[in-house]
Design an enzyme around this catalytic site. Structure first.
Site, mmCIF file in Angstrom:
data_model
loop_
_atom_site.group_PDB
_atom_site.id
_atom_site.type_symbol
_atom_site.label_atom_id
_atom_site.label_comp_id
_atom_site.label_asym_id
_atom_site.label_seq_id
_atom_site.Cartn_x
_atom_site.Cartn_y
_atom_site.Cartn_z
ATOM 1 N N LYS A 9 0.835 -1.213 0.000
ATOM 2 C CA LYS A 9 0.000 0.000 0.000
ATOM 3 C C LYS A 9 0.867 1.260 0.000
ATOM 4 O O LYS A 9 0.621 2.181 -0.767
ATOM 5 C CB LYS A 9 -0.931 0.038 1.226
ATOM 6 C CG LYS A 9 -1.971 -1.059 1.269
ATOM 7 C CD LYS A 9 -2.974 -0.852 2.407
ATOM 8 C CE LYS A 9 -2.364 -0.913 3.790
ATOM 9 N NZ LYS A 9 -1.827 -2.220 4.186
ATOM 10 N N ARG A 83 -9.981 1.515 7.921
ATOM 11 C CA ARG A 83 -9.622 0.115 8.171
ATOM 12 C C ARG A 83 -10.845 -0.736 8.540
ATOM 13 O O ARG A 83 -10.745 -1.939 8.621
ATOM 14 C CB ARG A 83 -8.669 0.007 9.365
ATOM 15 C CG ARG A 83 -7.226 0.391 9.140
ATOM 16 C CD ARG A 83 -6.456 -0.669 8.401
ATOM 17 N NE ARG A 83 -5.192 -1.055 8.968
ATOM 18 C CZ ARG A 83 -4.020 -0.456 8.745
ATOM 19 N NH1 ARG A 83 -3.943 0.610 7.995
ATOM 20 N NH2 ARG A 83 -2.913 -0.937 9.262
ATOM 21 N N ARG A 122 11.149 -6.337 4.685
ATOM 22 C CA ARG A 122 10.946 -4.892 4.544
ATOM 23 C C ARG A 122 11.857 -4.127 5.502
ATOM 24 O O ARG A 122 12.005 -4.489 6.663
ATOM 25 C CB ARG A 122 9.483 -4.546 4.835
ATOM 26 C CG ARG A 122 9.238 -3.040 4.899
ATOM 27 C CD ARG A 122 7.813 -2.690 4.662
ATOM 28 N NE ARG A 122 6.960 -2.992 5.813
ATOM 29 C CZ ARG A 122 5.650 -2.766 5.830
ATOM 30 N NH1 ARG A 122 5.047 -2.271 4.758
ATOM 31 N NH2 ARG A 122 4.933 -3.055 6.898
ATOM 32 N N ARG A 155 10.580 -2.231 10.984
ATOM 33 C CA ARG A 155 9.497 -1.746 11.842
ATOM 34 C C ARG A 155 9.262 -2.742 12.968
ATOM 35 O O ARG A 155 9.274 -3.942 12.742
ATOM 36 C CB ARG A 155 8.208 -1.584 11.011
ATOM 37 C CG ARG A 155 8.099 -0.246 10.326
ATOM 38 C CD ARG A 155 6.959 -0.194 9.351
ATOM 39 N NE ARG A 155 5.683 -0.676 9.887
ATOM 40 C CZ ARG A 155 4.529 -0.600 9.231
ATOM 41 N NH1 ARG A 155 4.493 -0.046 8.026
ATOM 42 N NH2 ARG A 155 3.411 -1.054 9.761
ATOM 43 N N ARG A 166 -1.389 -8.928 12.901
ATOM 44 C CA ARG A 166 -1.849 -7.895 11.957
ATOM 45 C C ARG A 166 -2.640 -8.526 10.815
ATOM 46 O O ARG A 166 -3.645 -7.980 10.375
ATOM 47 C CB ARG A 166 -0.655 -7.104 11.414
ATOM 48 C CG ARG A 166 -0.081 -6.163 12.451
ATOM 49 C CD ARG A 166 1.275 -5.654 12.054
ATOM 50 N NE ARG A 166 1.237 -4.820 10.878
ATOM 51 C CZ ARG A 166 2.274 -4.639 10.061
ATOM 52 N NH1 ARG A 166 3.423 -5.266 10.290
ATOM 53 N NH2 ARG A 166 2.172 -3.847 9.023
HETATM 54 P P1 AMP Z 1 0.277 0.507 8.590
HETATM 55 O O1 AMP Z 1 1.490 1.346 8.430
HETATM 56 O O2 AMP Z 1 -0.867 0.927 7.718
HETATM 57 O O3 AMP Z 1 0.588 -0.965 8.490
HETATM 58 O O4 AMP Z 1 -0.233 0.742 10.100
HETATM 59 C C1 AMP Z 1 0.562 0.386 11.198
HETATM 60 C C2 AMP Z 1 -0.289 0.292 12.446
HETATM 61 O O5 AMP Z 1 -0.875 1.574 12.719
HETATM 62 C C3 AMP Z 1 -1.473 -0.652 12.346
HETATM 63 O O6 AMP Z 1 -1.125 -2.009 12.644
HETATM 64 C C4 AMP Z 1 -2.410 -0.069 13.405
HETATM 65 O O7 AMP Z 1 -1.957 -0.380 14.706
HETATM 66 C C5 AMP Z 1 -2.202 1.426 13.213
HETATM 67 N N1 AMP Z 1 -3.131 1.993 12.208
HETATM 68 C C6 AMP Z 1 -2.817 2.568 11.014
HETATM 69 N N2 AMP Z 1 -3.896 3.016 10.381
HETATM 70 C C7 AMP Z 1 -4.955 2.708 11.177
HETATM 71 C C8 AMP Z 1 -6.359 2.910 11.074
HETATM 72 N N3 AMP Z 1 -6.920 3.503 10.018
HETATM 73 N N4 AMP Z 1 -7.125 2.443 12.105
HETATM 74 C C9 AMP Z 1 -6.601 1.861 13.190
HETATM 75 N N5 AMP Z 1 -5.275 1.646 13.346
HETATM 76 C C10 AMP Z 1 -4.458 2.063 12.360
#
Ligand code: AMP
Length: 210
Positions: A9, A83, A122, A155, A166
């Site tokens: 993404k 989400r 990654r 990360r 996740r």
């Molecule tokens: P990402 O970088 O999109 O993988 O997001 C990393 C982490 O941030 C996720 O595993 C969630 O803990 C949190 N997160 C990111 N976007 C959202 C969202 N829209 N709603 C809830 N948690 C989020």
């Protein structure tokens, strides 16, 4: 953009932003930025993010309103948000108030084994946010960011135990979210397997044709 962790993404949203001249917002990036200081909010967020849980919708809503909706830019690509259906409904209301709407809900999918492999390889730049894959898209100098020279990191939530959680959190929420946008006739599905260039070519076709 909707898709499981590791599907690309962030990489694809950056390409979309460049190609279509729109602003890229990633709620994950925004939260990681908050985590860098030791504020009360950072401590709260850390509990969810490092375990691979979703941040509660109320916090997400506040952050989205303050960061994204303060900005005057008209066109966005939203990466990792919404989400779940609750967030999608809240986003719909915020957009309605501004007379805006979503053109596309881009759903990128890939086989779970591909995702797990990609996530383990990654690396990200903690300073400029650039994303690398040590196999498919490595930096020129080992573990150093090509763009800004900082040392790359893995990360915290890309470590194997958190990755499993996740993925299962994603699977729990995606069906409803998929149906929500499918009913609005804006769901576009793209296969996220292959190189970043191959995936982007598919995305472009879908966005330009849709
Ligand atoms: P990402 O970088 O999109 O993988 O997001 C990393 C982490 O941030 C996720 O595993 C969630 O803990 C949190 N997160 C990111 N976007 C959202 C969202 N829209 N709603 C809830 N948690 C989020």
């Amino acid at each position: 953009m909707i898709g499981p962790p590791g599907v690309g993404k962030g990489t694809q949203a950056t390409k979309i932003a460049d190609e279509f001249d729109v602003t890229h917002y990633s709620t994950g990036d925004i939260f990681r930025e908050v985590l860098r200081d030791s504020s009360g909010l950072a401590k709260k967020l850390e509990r969810y993010i490092n375990k691979g849980e979703l941040v509660p919708d109320g916090i997400v809503f506040k952050v989205v309103k303050e960061v994204i909706f303060q900005n005057r830019t008209e066109d966005w690509v939203l990466d990792g948000y919404p989400r779940n259906v609750n967030q999608a409904e809240m986003l719909g209301k915020l957009l309605d108030e501004r007379g805006q709407h979503l053109d596309h809900a881009l759903y990128i999918f890939a086989n779970e084994n591909v995702l797990i492999k990609r996530l383990s390889r990654r690396r990200v730049c903690p300073d400029c946010g650039a994303i690398y894959n040590m196999e498919m898209n490595p930096p020129e100098v080992d573990e150093i960011c090509d763009k800004c020279g900082a040392s790359l990191i893995q990360r915290e939530d890309d470590k194997p135990e958190t990755v499993k959680n996740r993925l299962s959190v994603f699977m729990e929420e995606v069906r409803e979210l998929y149906d929500f946008y499918d009913k609005k006739n804006i769901l576009r599905e793209v296969n996220g397997e292959g190189s970043a260039e191959e995936v982007f070519a598919r995305i472009k076709e879908v966005l330009e044709g849709g």
